[in-house]
Motif scaffolding. Structure first.
Motif, PDB file in Angstrom:
ATOM      1  N   ILE A 108     -23.096   3.627-103.362  1.00 42.21           N
ATOM      2  CA  ILE A 108     -22.250   3.784-104.538  1.00 42.21           C
ATOM      3  C   ILE A 108     -21.525   5.116-104.412  1.00 42.21           C
ATOM      4  O   ILE A 108     -22.149   6.160-104.220  1.00 42.21           O
ATOM      5  CB  ILE A 108     -23.082   3.745-105.833  1.00 42.21           C
ATOM      6  N   THR A 109     -20.202   5.073-104.489  1.00 41.40           N
ATOM      7  CA  THR A 109     -19.393   6.279-104.351  1.00 41.40           C
ATOM      8  C   THR A 109     -18.378   6.340-105.485  1.00 41.40           C
ATOM      9  O   THR A 109     -17.962   5.315-106.027  1.00 41.40           O
ATOM     10  CB  THR A 109     -18.639   6.310-103.009  1.00 41.40           C
ATOM     11  N   LEU A 110     -17.968   7.549-105.824  1.00 39.48           N
ATOM     12  CA  LEU A 110     -16.955   7.771-106.854  1.00 39.48           C
ATOM     13  C   LEU A 110     -15.756   8.437-106.200  1.00 39.48           C
ATOM     14  O   LEU A 110     -15.892   9.501-105.589  1.00 39.48           O
ATOM     15  CB  LEU A 110     -17.512   8.650-107.974  1.00 39.48           C
ATOM     16  N   GLU A 111     -14.586   7.802-106.309  1.00 37.07           N
ATOM     17  CA  GLU A 111     -13.364   8.346-105.720  1.00 37.07           C
ATOM     18  C   GLU A 111     -12.373   8.697-106.822  1.00 37.07           C
ATOM     19  O   GLU A 111     -12.306   8.031-107.851  1.00 37.07           O
ATOM     20  CB  GLU A 111     -12.736   7.330-104.762  1.00 37.07           C
ATOM     21  N   LYS A 112     -11.567   9.727-106.554  1.00 37.54           N
ATOM     22  CA  LYS A 112     -10.490  10.060-107.476  1.00 37.54           C
ATOM     23  C   LYS A 112      -9.365   9.039-107.363  1.00 37.54           C
ATOM     24  O   LYS A 112      -9.105   8.510-106.291  1.00 37.54           O
ATOM     25  CB  LYS A 112      -9.941  11.455-107.170  1.00 37.54           C
ATOM     26  N   GLY A 113      -8.697   8.787-108.474  1.00 39.43           N
ATOM     27  CA  GLY A 113      -7.552   7.872-108.467  1.00 39.43           C
ATOM     28  C   GLY A 113      -7.986   6.421-108.421  1.00 39.43           C
ATOM     29  O   GLY A 113      -9.170   6.086-108.537  1.00 39.43           O
ATOM     30  N   PHE A 114      -7.000   5.546-108.219  1.00 40.78           N
ATOM     31  CA  PHE A 114      -7.269   4.120-108.082  1.00 40.78           C
ATOM     32  C   PHE A 114      -7.396   3.820-106.587  1.00 40.78           C
ATOM     33  O   PHE A 114      -6.404   3.748-105.866  1.00 40.78           O
ATOM     34  CB  PHE A 114      -6.149   3.293-108.718  1.00 40.78           C
TER      35      PHE A 114
ATOM     36  N   PHE B 169      -5.807 -11.018-109.008  1.00 37.69           N
ATOM     37  CA  PHE B 169      -4.761 -10.048-109.344  1.00 37.69           C
ATOM     38  C   PHE B 169      -5.324  -8.661-109.632  1.00 37.69           C
ATOM     39  O   PHE B 169      -4.564  -7.685-109.742  1.00 37.69           O
ATOM     40  CB  PHE B 169      -3.971 -10.533-110.561  1.00 37.69           C
ATOM     41  N   LEU B 170      -6.642  -8.530-109.755  1.00 40.47           N
ATOM     42  CA  LEU B 170      -7.256  -7.244-110.095  1.00 40.47           C
ATOM     43  C   LEU B 170      -7.279  -6.345-108.862  1.00 40.47           C
ATOM     44  O   LEU B 170      -8.320  -6.054-108.272  1.00 40.47           O
ATOM     45  CB  LEU B 170      -8.661  -7.466-110.655  1.00 40.47           C
ATOM     46  N   ARG B 171      -6.111  -5.873-108.491  1.00 36.62           N
ATOM     47  CA  ARG B 171      -5.898  -5.090-107.290  1.00 36.62           C
ATOM     48  C   ARG B 171      -5.507  -3.653-107.656  1.00 36.62           C
ATOM     49  O   ARG B 171      -5.229  -3.345-108.818  1.00 36.62           O
ATOM     50  CB  ARG B 171      -4.805  -5.745-106.438  1.00 36.62           C
ATOM     51  N   THR B 172      -5.447  -2.804-106.663  1.00 35.44           N
ATOM     52  CA  THR B 172      -5.085  -1.404-106.904  1.00 35.44           C
ATOM     53  C   THR B 172      -3.785  -1.293-107.677  1.00 35.44           C
ATOM     54  O   THR B 172      -3.668  -0.528-108.640  1.00 35.44           O
ATOM     55  CB  THR B 172      -4.968  -0.652-105.565  1.00 35.44           C
ATOM     56  N   ALA B 173      -2.787  -2.078-107.286  1.00 32.39           N
ATOM     57  CA  ALA B 173      -1.476  -2.017-107.941  1.00 32.39           C
ATOM     58  C   ALA B 173      -1.527  -2.503-109.386  1.00 32.39           C
ATOM     59  O   ALA B 173      -0.700  -2.098-110.205  1.00 32.39           O
ATOM     60  CB  ALA B 173      -0.458  -2.844-107.150  1.00 32.39           C
ATOM     61  N   TRP B 174      -2.476  -3.381-109.705  1.00 31.81           N
ATOM     62  CA  TRP B 174      -2.618  -3.856-111.081  1.00 31.81           C
ATOM     63  C   TRP B 174      -2.981  -2.692-112.008  1.00 31.81           C
ATOM     64  O   TRP B 174      -2.507  -2.611-113.139  1.00 31.81           O
ATOM     65  CB  TRP B 174      -3.697  -4.931-111.143  1.00 31.81           C
ATOM     66  N   TYR B 175      -3.808  -1.793-111.510  1.00 31.62           N
ATOM     67  CA  TYR B 175      -4.206  -0.640-112.307  1.00 31.62           C
ATOM     68  C   TYR B 175      -3.167   0.477-112.224  1.00 31.62           C
ATOM     69  O   TYR B 175      -2.850   1.107-113.238  1.00 31.62           O
ATOM     70  CB  TYR B 175      -5.572  -0.137-111.835  1.00 31.62           C
ATOM     71  N   ALA B 176      -2.628   0.719-111.048  1.00 28.60           N
ATOM     72  CA  ALA B 176      -1.641   1.789-110.870  1.00 28.60           C
ATOM     73  C   ALA B 176      -0.358   1.502-111.644  1.00 28.60           C
ATOM     74  O   ALA B 176       0.370   2.426-112.009  1.00 28.60           O
ATOM     75  CB  ALA B 176      -1.332   1.981-109.389  1.00 28.60           C
ATOM     76  N   GLY B 177      -0.077   0.219-111.899  1.00 30.53           N
ATOM     77  CA  GLY B 177       1.131  -0.131-112.624  1.00 30.53           C
ATOM     78  C   GLY B 177       1.103   0.304-114.072  1.00 30.53           C
ATOM     79  O   GLY B 177       2.141   0.328-114.735  1.00 30.53           O
ATOM     80  N   THR B 178      -0.069   0.659-114.592  1.00 27.52           N
ATOM     81  CA  THR B 178      -0.171   1.018-116.007  1.00 27.52           C
ATOM     82  C   THR B 178       0.495   2.347-116.317  1.00 27.52           C
ATOM     83  O   THR B 178       0.965   2.559-117.427  1.00 27.52           O
ATOM     84  CB  THR B 178      -1.642   1.090-116.446  1.00 27.52           C
TER      85      THR B 178
ATOM     86  N   GLY C  92      -6.888  12.028-113.893  1.00 25.03           N
ATOM     87  CA  GLY C  92      -8.102  11.606-114.584  1.00 25.03           C
ATOM     88  C   GLY C  92      -8.600  10.242-114.164  1.00 25.03           C
ATOM     89  O   GLY C  92      -9.692   9.840-114.557  1.00 25.03           O
ATOM     90  N   ALA C  93      -7.811   9.513-113.371  1.00 28.82           N
ATOM     91  CA  ALA C  93      -8.255   8.202-112.899  1.00 28.82           C
ATOM     92  C   ALA C  93      -9.362   8.370-111.873  1.00 28.82           C
ATOM     93  O   ALA C  93      -9.377   9.321-111.083  1.00 28.82           O
ATOM     94  CB  ALA C  93      -7.093   7.437-112.280  1.00 28.82           C
ATOM     95  N   SER C  94     -10.303   7.438-111.883  1.00 31.30           N
ATOM     96  CA  SER C  94     -11.352   7.436-110.870  1.00 31.30           C
ATOM     97  C   SER C  94     -11.795   6.004-110.636  1.00 31.30           C
ATOM     98  O   SER C  94     -11.570   5.122-111.464  1.00 31.30           O
ATOM     99  CB  SER C  94     -12.548   8.298-111.305  1.00 31.30           C
ATOM    100  N   THR C  95     -12.424   5.776-109.494  1.00 31.57           N
ATOM    101  CA  THR C  95     -12.915   4.442-109.145  1.00 31.57           C
ATOM    102  C   THR C  95     -14.339   4.548-108.625  1.00 31.57           C
ATOM    103  O   THR C  95     -14.599   5.255-107.642  1.00 31.57           O
ATOM    104  CB  THR C  95     -12.039   3.783-108.068  1.00 31.57           C
ATOM    105  N   LEU C  96     -15.245   3.859-109.290  1.00 34.37           N
ATOM    106  CA  LEU C  96     -16.637   3.777-108.844  1.00 34.37           C
ATOM    107  C   LEU C  96     -16.758   2.545-107.959  1.00 34.37           C
ATOM    108  O   LEU C  96     -16.428   1.436-108.380  1.00 34.37           O
ATOM    109  CB  LEU C  96     -17.555   3.673-110.054  1.00 34.37           C
ATOM    110  N   LEU C  97     -17.207   2.731-106.715  1.00 32.79           N
ATOM    111  CA  LEU C  97     -17.239   1.661-105.725  1.00 32.79           C
ATOM    112  C   LEU C  97     -18.674   1.309-105.333  1.00 32.79           C
ATOM    113  O   LEU C  97     -19.509   2.190-105.122  1.00 32.79           O
ATOM    114  CB  LEU C  97     -16.470   2.078-104.469  1.00 32.79           C
ATOM    115  N   LEU C  98     -18.927   0.012-105.256  1.00 29.81           N
ATOM    116  CA  LEU C  98     -20.241  -0.500-104.873  1.00 29.81           C
ATOM    117  C   LEU C  98     -20.107  -1.288-103.578  1.00 29.81           C
ATOM    118  O   LEU C  98     -19.298  -2.223-103.482  1.00 29.81           O
ATOM    119  CB  LEU C  98     -20.790  -1.397-105.984  1.00 29.81           C
TER     120      LEU C  98
END
Length: 356
Positions: free
Chosen positions: A8-14, A31-40, A46-52
């Motif tokens: 489990i890792t935590l990265e900055k951004g999307f 459709f739940l892809r990086t661009a789906w979130y970055a488009g907001t 302050g964005a971060s992504t917790l990865l499993l």
């Protein structure tokens, strides 16, 4: 299952690794892809992504979040380009134990302190069930409110029952086409993939500006009216996979754009995101014309279910739609005292710091 069997890792951004999870996930949520979130938002501070991941590197889940409410509060939310789909991608084979390991990890504990907003999202969303189930096992509180009911057309069922649209509907559509053709030459454009451009989005904005949403409301429900809205969809369409899922059917009378439907096609599911028409042409039902032309596109791409979203159930039922999943909005709250304070406002529909 111990945490040692997953990474489990935590990265900055999307993180771009979001796409790897989406590729292994449920087709209807692809459709739940990086661009789906970055488009907001262009501002991902302050964005971060917790990865499993599994120990062998197999991607299992990605949890992208943004701050919400006053900075001092520290609350976070899952973003997304369209409001009922603010969820996270999960691999189709992720286990409950693996999700529980993610939720028990220290970074997740910080994310839900004071709370994490998941939604609005459909209540049949697999990630919603997985995250809230694991949160309850941790002893955390899940607050939930219902925002509406979606409506869906079972295309296969409609076709099995006879012609669809019905012959009477087909006759009316031909009448509308003749009426509009008497005003000017009709052109219908189907936009997807590499067709997306600022020019196309401006045409959609022109229609919205002359529709009920642009003329009779404050415009908060619009999708293309402002430059920032259009820029968001362009950021999303920069991802070729997402651009291929997004589609617009636009009706022109002469050179004038007068109606559109904007949808997303994932596997055998079509999600309706927006549809508008120029009020000047309302008597000729241009919105129905583009909707049924888009259904032709959907059938060609193997769509078996058309999701029309919530609201205005009358015209949706007339097309054969029936109630589908509820649209819900949830908070995962780590501390019970805070959950007790938030419960009445959240579940009663009042304003809270989790509101956007």
């Amino acid at each position: 299952m111990g945490i040692s069997r997953v990474d489990i890792t935590l990265e900055k951004g999307f993180a771009t690794a979001i796409d790897a999870v989406a590729d292994r996930g449920y087709e209807a949520r692809s459709f739940l892809r990086t661009a789906w979130y970055a488009g907001t938002s262009p501002d991902t501070d302050g964005a971060s992504t917790l990865l499993l991941h599994r120990a062998d590197g197999t991607p299992l889940a990605a949890l992208p979040t943004l701050p919400v409410g006053p900075t001092i509060l520290g609350a976070r939310r899952i973003p997304g380009s369209y409001w009922p789909f603010r969820s996270i991608p999960l691999a189709a084979d992720v286990t409950a134990e693996e999700i529980e390991a993610l939720v028990a990890h220290p970074p997740m504990r910080r994310i839900v302190s004071p709370f994490l907003r998941i939604g609005p999202v459909y209540d049949d969303d697999p990630a919603l069930a997985a995250l809230t189930g694991a949160a309850r096992k941790m002893g955390w509180t899940v607050l939930r409110r219902t925002l509406g009911t979606s409506y869906r057309i079972d295309v296969a069922g409609q076709l099995a029952a006879g012609p669809w649209p019905r012959k009477s509907s087909q006759r009316r559509l031909r009448t509308y086409e003749k009426q509009l053709a008497a005003i000017g030459q009709l052109t219908i454009r189907h936009i997807t993939g590499s067709d997306w451009s600022l020019e196309v989005l401006r045409d959609l904005a022109t229609i919205e500006a002359k529709s009920w949403i642009g003329q009779d409301t404050d415009g908060s429900g619009a999708k293309f009216l402002t430059e920032s809205m259009r820029a968001g969809w362009l950021r999303g369409a920069a991802d070729r996979a997402l651009a291929d899922m997004l589609t617009a059917t636009i009706l022109y009378v002469g050179d004038r754009p007068v109606a559109f439907t904007f949808d997303m096609l994932c596997g055998d599911m079509q999600y309706g995101i927006a549809g508008s028409y120029d009020k000047e042409f309302a008597a000729h039902s241009p919105g129905k014309l583009v909707a049924y032309r888009q259904y032709d596109v959907a059938l060609e791409r193997g769509i078996t279910t058309i999701d029309l979203g919530a609201g205005d159930s009358g015209y949706k039922r007339a097309q054969g739609a029936v109630p589908g999943p509820e649209i819900v909005d949830c908070l995962i709250v780590r501390h019970r005292a805070l959950a007790a304070l938030l419960r009445r406002k959240w579940e009663g529909g009042g304003q809270t710091p989790a509101q956007e």
